[in-house]
Write a protein that holds these residues in place. Structure first.
Motif, PDB file in Angstrom:
ATOM      1  N   THR A   1      -0.631 121.381  12.384  1.00 42.17           N
ATOM      2  CA  THR A   1      -0.022 121.309  13.714  1.00 42.17           C
ATOM      3  C   THR A   1       0.669 119.966  13.874  1.00 42.17           C
ATOM      4  O   THR A   1       0.348 118.991  13.179  1.00 42.17           O
TER       5      THR A   1
ATOM      6  N   SER B   1       1.957 117.583  17.311  1.00 42.20           N
ATOM      7  CA  SER B   1       1.995 117.459  18.770  1.00 42.20           C
ATOM      8  C   SER B   1       2.819 116.254  19.165  1.00 42.20           C
ATOM      9  O   SER B   1       2.834 115.238  18.460  1.00 42.20           O
TER      10      SER B   1
ATOM     11  N   GLU C   1       2.489 121.397  21.332  1.00 44.86           N
ATOM     12  CA  GLU C   1       1.848 121.517  20.030  1.00 44.86           C
ATOM     13  C   GLU C   1       2.537 122.653  19.286  1.00 44.86           C
ATOM     14  O   GLU C   1       2.695 123.746  19.822  1.00 44.86           O
TER      15      GLU C   1
ATOM     16  N   ALA D   1       2.192 124.863  15.899  1.00 49.32           N
ATOM     17  CA  ALA D   1       1.202 125.220  14.883  1.00 49.32           C
ATOM     18  C   ALA D   1       1.809 126.197  13.886  1.00 49.32           C
ATOM     19  O   ALA D   1       2.386 127.215  14.276  1.00 49.32           O
ATOM     20  N   ASN D   2       1.658 125.883  12.608  1.00 45.92           N
ATOM     21  CA  ASN D   2       2.126 126.781  11.550  1.00 45.92           C
ATOM     22  C   ASN D   2       0.987 127.740  11.209  1.00 45.92           C
ATOM     23  O   ASN D   2       0.032 127.381  10.521  1.00 45.92           O
TER      24      ASN D   2
ATOM     25  N   LEU E   1       5.528 121.012   8.455  1.00 44.39           N
ATOM     26  CA  LEU E   1       4.224 121.615   8.716  1.00 44.39           C
ATOM     27  C   LEU E   1       3.819 122.530   7.568  1.00 44.39           C
ATOM     28  O   LEU E   1       4.471 123.544   7.318  1.00 44.39           O
TER      29      LEU E   1
END
Length: 130
Positions: free
Chosen positions: A81, A83, A36, A38-39, A76
């Motif tokens: 996020t 994944s 995953e 994530a920004n 993003l």
């Protein structure tokens, strides 16, 4: 679970051994890993490429480079996020993977973010980062 945060981009990795895809008698071991991204920042970023270093229990290392991940170059926005799940075959019953993603910011600047080192171990083995 393994995590690394670089320039407000967090990468989380969860590896798992796939017994159904493995054949230990033939020295074939297969792991899946779910990542995953994530920004956590306040700017839009795009994943452009990946670089992996995969090392087996005998110390043999393979480097893998390529555009995007699983055929995508996700964008993003802040708070978003992405994944994906991929896999890694080895001829030994353990190994380690580590790498980086090249990201592109809104201004066109490229920067590298870390993929944390994670171990590929059989479920009944003690977890180690070789």
């Amino acid at each position: 679970m393994y995590k690394a945060t670089t320039q407000q981009i967090q990468v989380t990795v969860e590896p798992s051994f796939l017994e159904s895809e493995s054949a230990p008698d033939d020295s074939r071991y297969f792991w899946a890993y779910t990542i995953e991204i994530a920004n956590l920042g306040d700017a839009v970023v795009q994943l452009r490429s990946r670089h992996w270093r995969i090392t087996d229990a005998n110390g043999r290392t393979e480097e893998v480079r390529g555009a995007g991940v699983v055929g995508e170059q996700p964008v993003l926005k802040p708070g978003e996020t992405f994944s994906y799940t991929s896999g890694c075959p080895l001829t030994t019953n353990s190994g380690i993977m580590v790498g980086s993603y090249e990201m592109e910011g809104e201004n066109g600047d490229l920067f590298s973010i870390d993929i944390p080192a994670f171990s590929l171990d059989l479920p009944d083995q003690r977890k180690t980062v070789n």
